[in-house]
Design an enzyme around this catalytic site. Structure first.
Site, mmCIF file in Angstrom:
data_model
loop_
_atom_site.group_PDB
_atom_site.id
_atom_site.type_symbol
_atom_site.label_atom_id
_atom_site.label_comp_id
_atom_site.label_asym_id
_atom_site.label_seq_id
_atom_site.Cartn_x
_atom_site.Cartn_y
_atom_site.Cartn_z
ATOM 1 N N TYR A 1 0.820 -1.207 0.000
ATOM 2 C CA TYR A 1 0.000 0.000 0.000
ATOM 3 C C TYR A 1 0.857 1.261 0.000
ATOM 4 O O TYR A 1 0.704 2.127 0.864
ATOM 5 C CB TYR A 1 -0.892 0.038 1.234
ATOM 6 C CG TYR A 1 -2.170 -0.765 1.137
ATOM 7 C CD1 TYR A 1 -2.537 -1.436 -0.018
ATOM 8 C CD2 TYR A 1 -3.019 -0.846 2.230
ATOM 9 C CE1 TYR A 1 -3.705 -2.166 -0.079
ATOM 10 C CE2 TYR A 1 -4.191 -1.577 2.181
ATOM 11 C CZ TYR A 1 -4.532 -2.230 1.025
ATOM 12 O OH TYR A 1 -5.695 -2.951 0.982
ATOM 13 N N GLY B 1 -14.812 3.593 -16.517
ATOM 14 C CA GLY B 1 -13.479 3.387 -15.988
ATOM 15 C C GLY B 1 -13.408 2.947 -14.547
ATOM 16 O O GLY B 1 -12.318 2.768 -14.013
ATOM 17 N N THR C 1 -9.075 6.404 2.593
ATOM 18 C CA THR C 1 -9.135 7.842 2.341
ATOM 19 C C THR C 1 -8.012 8.540 3.086
ATOM 20 O O THR C 1 -7.537 8.048 4.117
ATOM 21 C CB THR C 1 -10.489 8.429 2.785
ATOM 22 O OG1 THR C 1 -10.522 9.841 2.492
ATOM 23 C CG2 THR C 1 -10.719 8.217 4.273
#
Length: 312
Positions: free
Chosen positions: A52, A229, A278
């Site tokens: 990540y 997309g 987020t």
């Protein structure tokens, strides 16, 4: 959710997991703001992965450096990380050596002696269950991992692991949102040959399997759709009908559109956790508020229909 570790107090917390993605370029203050927003909202679960970040483990490192948690503060939260993807390949590696070395690197990056949950990051087609079992046994015996799970696994892939792995599989992290919901809506179209919605894409009844087996589902990309997309569906004109219903419900409950997107997932009786990736503190606050909303059946199904799925 019978086997997933609860928070340190054993009390209920919002079904939102704070995903610590893309934070390796954030300042200490920015990471602290994310963390504080989560804790203030009652969230004690933080999701990581070795990949990540821009480089291996760099997001985990940034998390630990910025927060510099004391041992008592560390014990107040739950940390989850993942291993198994070799990004530069790309390929998957569920061997004993790779899993153990990846976890040990995560522990160093996170500055902790243990993680609460380790997930196998996507399925490895070359998986050898005995290798996974050996890694899990070692990591558990050494006190480095307290619980184990998977991500994006089908029921039979989990069953295969269970031929050798003795620890409970406590979680399965899967892609799920109102606008990307085959796991939940394929059953609604069962025996309806004329629609692609009836096609089984999860190996057969993954949600039901996890409910029966006490495996907690974790939903990643909770605001991502499949049109144009695959970006977010919130405010996206490609999802005008869905956003109209979301906005109506947001006004009714006096919350944000994001809260309604989260509420749709957490309303399901499977006890699904939302993994919110987020870097905006307010979005964590909004998501936690959504997890406290109990949509009615009519509202839940209205969102399903507005997303373009068949409700016979």
């Amino acid at each position: 959710m019978r086997t997933l570790p609860l928070g340190p107090t054993g009390t209920a917390v919002p079904n939102v997991v704070a995903g610590m993605m893309r934070i390796d370029d954030k300042t200490d203050d920015e990471v602290k703001a994310l963390y504080t927003a989560a804790r203030d909202a009652g969230i004690d679960f933080f999701d990581h992965a070795d990949i990540y970040a821009q480089s291996l483990h760099s997001a985990e490192t940034r998390f630990a450096e910025a927060l510099d948690l004391s041992s008592s503060e560390r014990d107040e939260i739950r940390l989850q990380t993942k291993a198994g993807i070799v990004r530069e390949g790309p390929y998957f590696d569920f061997s004993y050596d790779h899993l153990v070395s990846s976890v040990e690197a995560s522990l160093r990056a996170l500055r902790t002696d243990y993680v609460d949950v380790l997930l196998l990051h996507r399925p490895d087609a070359l998986v050898e269950p005995e290798e996974v079992a050996r890694a899990f046994d070692h990591l558990e015996a050494a006190g480095k991992v307290r619980a184990f799970g998977v991500s994006n696994h089908t029921p039979r892939q989990i069953d295969l692991l269970r031929t050798a792995v003795r620890q409970p599989i406590v979680a399965n992290q899967v892609q799920l949102s109102i606008a990307h919901a085959p796991l939940l809506v394929q059953g609604l179209a069962s025996n309806m040959e004329s629609t692609g919605q009836s096609v089984v894409r999860d190996g057969g009844g993954l949600v039901e399997y996890c409910r029966i087996e006490g495996i907690t589902l974790q939903a990643w990309s909770p605001i991502q759709g499949t049109r144009a997309g695959g970006g977010t569906f919130l405010g996206n004109p490609e999802y005008a009908e869905l956003n109209a219903v979301i906005d109506e419900l947001a006004a009714r409950y006096d919350v944000t559109a994001l809260a309604i997107a989260v509420a749709w997932i957490t309303r399901h009786p499977a006890g699904i956790q939302v993994v919110l990736g987020t870097t905006t503190p307010q979005r964590i606050t909004d998501a936690a508020a959504g997890s406290q909303i109990a949509l009615t059946r009519a509202e839940w199904y209205a969102l399903v229909r507005a997303a373009g799925y068949i409700v016979p």
